[in-house]
Design a protein around this motif. Structure first.
Motif, PDB file in Angstrom:
ATOM      1  N   UNK A 111       0.843  -1.201   0.000  1.00  0.00           N
ATOM      2  CA  UNK A 111       0.000   0.000   0.000  1.00  0.00           C
ATOM      3  C   UNK A 111       0.874   1.246   0.000  1.00  0.00           C
ATOM      4  N   UNK A 112       0.569   2.205  -0.856  1.00  0.00           N
ATOM      5  CA  UNK A 112       1.361   3.430  -0.925  1.00  0.00           C
ATOM      6  C   UNK A 112       0.442   4.603  -1.249  1.00  0.00           C
ATOM      7  N   UNK A 113       0.596   5.689  -0.496  1.00  0.00           N
ATOM      8  CA  UNK A 113      -0.223   6.886  -0.692  1.00  0.00           C
ATOM      9  C   UNK A 113       0.545   7.905  -1.544  1.00  0.00           C
ATOM     10  N   UNK A 114      -0.195   8.883  -2.042  1.00  0.00           N
ATOM     11  CA  UNK A 114       0.424   9.921  -2.868  1.00  0.00           C
ATOM     12  C   UNK A 114       1.452  10.742  -2.096  1.00  0.00           C
ATOM     13  N   UNK A 115       1.319  10.805  -0.767  1.00  0.00           N
ATOM     14  CA  UNK A 115       2.241  11.617   0.033  1.00  0.00           C
ATOM     15  C   UNK A 115       3.426  10.810   0.568  1.00  0.00           C
ATOM     16  N   UNK A 116       3.557   9.558   0.140  1.00  0.00           N
ATOM     17  CA  UNK A 116       4.647   8.722   0.607  1.00  0.00           C
ATOM     18  C   UNK A 116       5.748   8.595  -0.441  1.00  0.00           C
ATOM     19  N   UNK A 117       6.807   7.847  -0.082  1.00  0.00           N
ATOM     20  CA  UNK A 117       7.969   7.674  -0.957  1.00  0.00           C
ATOM     21  C   UNK A 117       8.284   6.191  -1.130  1.00  0.00           C
ATOM     22  N   UNK A 118       8.727   5.844  -2.343  1.00  0.00           N
ATOM     23  CA  UNK A 118       9.237   4.498  -2.594  1.00  0.00           C
ATOM     24  C   UNK A 118      10.711   4.488  -2.231  1.00  0.00           C
ATOM     25  N   UNK A 119      11.061   3.657  -1.255  1.00  0.00           N
ATOM     26  CA  UNK A 119      12.449   3.527  -0.810  1.00  0.00           C
ATOM     27  C   UNK A 119      13.081   2.323  -1.499  1.00  0.00           C
ATOM     28  N   UNK A 120      14.275   2.517  -2.041  1.00  0.00           N
ATOM     29  CA  UNK A 120      15.005   1.438  -2.694  1.00  0.00           C
ATOM     30  C   UNK A 120      16.447   1.444  -2.221  1.00  0.00           C
ATOM     31  N   UNK A 121      16.942   0.295  -1.828  1.00  0.00           N
ATOM     32  CA  UNK A 121      18.352   0.152  -1.452  1.00  0.00           C
ATOM     33  C   UNK A 121      18.960  -0.953  -2.305  1.00  0.00           C
ATOM     34  N   UNK A 122      20.134  -0.683  -2.845  1.00  0.00           N
ATOM     35  CA  UNK A 122      20.745  -1.671  -3.714  1.00  0.00           C
ATOM     36  C   UNK A 122      22.248  -1.541  -3.761  1.00  0.00           C
ATOM     37  N   UNK A 123      22.869  -2.451  -4.482  1.00  0.00           N
ATOM     38  CA  UNK A 123      24.319  -2.432  -4.640  1.00  0.00           C
ATOM     39  C   UNK A 123      24.667  -2.907  -6.038  1.00  0.00           C
ATOM     40  N   UNK A 124      25.853  -2.561  -6.497  1.00  0.00           N
ATOM     41  CA  UNK A 124      26.262  -3.001  -7.822  1.00  0.00           C
ATOM     42  C   UNK A 124      27.582  -2.384  -8.248  1.00  0.00           C
ATOM     43  N   UNK A 125      27.992  -2.732  -9.458  1.00  0.00           N
ATOM     44  CA  UNK A 125      29.264  -2.243  -9.993  1.00  0.00           C
ATOM     45  C   UNK A 125      29.034  -1.615 -11.366  1.00  0.00           C
ATOM     46  N   UNK A 126      29.815  -0.581 -11.624  1.00  0.00           N
ATOM     47  CA  UNK A 126      29.789   0.072 -12.926  1.00  0.00           C
ATOM     48  C   UNK A 126      31.082  -0.196 -13.680  1.00  0.00           C
ATOM     49  N   UNK A 127      31.079   0.166 -14.949  1.00  0.00           N
ATOM     50  CA  UNK A 127      32.289   0.118 -15.765  1.00  0.00           C
ATOM     51  C   UNK A 127      32.595   1.532 -16.240  1.00  0.00           C
ATOM     52  N   UNK A 128      33.797   1.997 -15.977  1.00  0.00           N
ATOM     53  CA  UNK A 128      34.250   3.331 -16.388  1.00  0.00           C
ATOM     54  C   UNK A 128      34.916   3.218 -17.755  1.00  0.00           C
ATOM     55  N   UNK A 129      34.435   4.027 -18.728  1.00  0.00           N
ATOM     56  CA  UNK A 129      34.956   3.971 -20.093  1.00  0.00           C
ATOM     57  C   UNK A 129      35.834   5.168 -20.450  1.00  0.00           C
ATOM     58  N   UNK A 130      36.134   6.038 -19.466  1.00  0.00           N
ATOM     59  CA  UNK A 130      36.847   7.271 -19.779  1.00  0.00           C
ATOM     60  C   UNK A 130      38.252   7.038 -20.308  1.00  0.00           C
ATOM     61  N   UNK A 131      38.862   5.906 -19.960  1.00  0.00           N
ATOM     62  CA  UNK A 131      40.221   5.617 -20.417  1.00  0.00           C
ATOM     63  C   UNK A 131      40.242   5.028 -21.821  1.00  0.00           C
ATOM     64  N   UNK A 132      39.059   4.733 -22.366  1.00  0.00           N
ATOM     65  CA  UNK A 132      38.991   4.075 -23.658  1.00  0.00           C
ATOM     66  C   UNK A 132      38.858   2.572 -23.542  1.00  0.00           C
ATOM     67  N   UNK A 133      39.028   2.055 -22.321  1.00  0.00           N
ATOM     68  CA  UNK A 133      38.832   0.639 -22.038  1.00  0.00           C
ATOM     69  C   UNK A 133      37.887   0.506 -20.847  1.00  0.00           C
ATOM     70  N   UNK A 134      37.194  -0.614 -20.788  1.00  0.00           N
ATOM     71  CA  UNK A 134      36.267  -0.843 -19.691  1.00  0.00           C
ATOM     72  C   UNK A 134      37.030  -1.160 -18.410  1.00  0.00           C
ATOM     73  N   UNK A 135      36.830  -0.325 -17.379  1.00  0.00           N
ATOM     74  CA  UNK A 135      37.466  -0.521 -16.079  1.00  0.00           C
ATOM     75  C   UNK A 135      36.373  -0.773 -15.053  1.00  0.00           C
ATOM     76  N   UNK A 136      36.413  -1.930 -14.413  1.00  0.00           N
ATOM     77  CA  UNK A 136      35.375  -2.316 -13.463  1.00  0.00           C
ATOM     78  C   UNK A 136      35.520  -1.546 -12.161  1.00  0.00           C
ATOM     79  N   UNK A 137      34.432  -0.908 -11.724  1.00  0.00           N
ATOM     80  CA  UNK A 137      34.429  -0.180 -10.470  1.00  0.00           C
ATOM     81  C   UNK A 137      34.126  -1.096  -9.299  1.00  0.00           C
ATOM     82  N   UNK A 138      34.227  -0.577  -8.075  1.00  0.00           N
ATOM     83  CA  UNK A 138      33.956  -1.390  -6.891  1.00  0.00           C
ATOM     84  C   UNK A 138      32.462  -1.571  -6.675  1.00  0.00           C
ATOM     85  N   UNK A 139      32.112  -2.576  -5.901  1.00  0.00           N
ATOM     86  CA  UNK A 139      30.734  -2.784  -5.492  1.00  0.00           C
ATOM     87  C   UNK A 139      30.363  -1.665  -4.522  1.00  0.00           C
ATOM     88  N   UNK A 140      29.311  -0.906  -4.848  1.00  0.00           N
ATOM     89  CA  UNK A 140      28.901   0.218  -4.015  1.00  0.00           C
ATOM     90  C   UNK A 140      27.406   0.162  -3.745  1.00  0.00           C
TER      91      UNK A 140
END
Length: 355
Positions: free
Chosen positions: A136-165
């Motif tokens: 149940x969710x009202x118009x005056x409430x908020x959806x809370x989401x918590x998660x974790x994951x890793x990104x890949x940074x492409x700024x160097x021209x190669x895919x660099x795996x980031x840390x789990x955050x």
């Protein structure tokens, strides 16, 4: 479309059949999660590329984050990325990698047997989603989401795996246009989620701000739903339209608070998209194996997989990798992942749900 009740015995038989197709889930007590990280990383990529083009030195990342907090976020692309970690990187990858894509044929739909197999799995996921209980969710409430994951940074021209955050988000359910859509907390910083770029009067509920009230108005018939998404999903020259629809629906799966009937219809709509496949060895950011629903973006050479729990078919997270050699990496290279830790409804942004 509401999942059809075929009886407990038939449902148990379907679950058993699906379990035989999948590897066992790893023994871990870690919870799932991941979201707004992609938005911040993509903004850093855009800023760094712009700085190099203008001959500037790199600016402090924290200063850039503060600057962006006061203006609409360009990197949310088609939708708020904290609601769509699975698609945020995939769409970003399509933009960044698209110009380097090699010539190739259109995405294959696989054999008739494979098409039938993925349709059966999606129908089971649809059935489970349709039988779920809506928070149940009202118009005056908020959806809370918590998660974790890793990104890949492409700024160097190669895919660099980031840390789990890990990150947390609070998304407003207020009706009508809103200039402040919620909050994002990551790396010790809490920043506002602002209206979409160009929405001077605020962002209305819709694909870019999928409130529960808006989602409940969507058609539940799979074909009508897919046609509607085709109408509201932005079009770009040279894109794979089927991939765009897959990404648009992926932006809602597991990260928006979906009414059960809407969720069921969405999964059946995905079964109508050509090129969607089932992967038996899908893994989320926490290493949990599950049911994989995937599609290859032939333009960028990136495959995105949604991962579902093999027991109750709930959404776990996503993963992405290259499907061919590109200047950023080789076929099979990792391109990001996520896992959902917690979803809840809260009364105030910035406040964690009660345990």
């Amino acid at each position: 479309m509401t999942g059809t009740d075929n009886g407990r015995e038939a449902y148990a038989a379907e679950r058993a059949e699906l379990a035989r197709l999948l590897p066992p889930a790893p023994g871990t007590d870690l919870p799932p999660g991941r979201h707004e990280h992609h938005r911040e990383r993509l903004m850093n990529l855009i800023d760094d590329d712009t700085a190099r083009a203008q001959g500037r030195t790199g600016a402090d990342a924290q200063d850039r984050a503060r600057e962006r907090a006061g203006r609409p976020d360009r990197s949310r692309l088609l939708r708020p990325s904290f609601l769509a970690p699975a698609t945020a990187l995939a769409v970003a990858g399509a933009l960044v990698l698209g110009y380097a894509a090699q010539n190739g044929g259109p995405a294959g739909t696989g054999s008739t047997g494979e098409t039938r197999s993925v349709s059966q799995v999606l129908l089971r996921i649809s059935d489970a989603a349709g039988k779920g209980d809506a928070l149940p969710i009202r118009d005056d409430q908020f959806l809370y989401t918590r998660g974790t994951g890793r990104d890949v940074d492409l700024t160097s021209g190669k895919a660099v795996i980031g840390p789990l955050e890990e990150s947390e988000s609070w998304y407003s359910q207020k009706p009508g246009p809103q200039k402040k859509l919620g909050l994002i907390r990551q790396g010790g910083h809490t920043l506002p989620i602002n209206a979409e770029l160009g929405d001077s009067e605020g962002t209305r509920p819709g694909l870019n701000r999928p409130t529960y009230r808006w989602l409940a108005t969507l058609p539940t018939d799979p074909r009508q739903l897919l046609d509607y998404f085709d109408e509201i999903t932005p079009k770009f020259e040279g894109e794979d339209r089927d991939q765009a629809l897959f990404e648009a629906i992926g932006g809602l799966v597991g990260h928006a608070l979906l009414p059960p009937d809407t969720a069921a219809g969405l999964f059946e709509a995905v079964a109508l998209i050509p090129g969607v496949t089932r992967t038996p060895d899908a893994v989320d950011a926490l290493g949990r194996k599950g049911v994989g629903i995937a599609r290859d973006d032939e333009r960028s050479g990136v495959r995105t997989e949604w991962v579902f729990d093999p027991e109750d078919l709930s959404y776990l997270g996503w993963s992405s990798h290259l499907t061919r050699n590109t200047e950023y990496g080789k076929k099979g290279d990792f391109m990001g992942d996520s896992a959902v830790i917690e979803t809840a409804v809260v009364d105030k942004a910035g406040v964690k749900p009660q345990s």
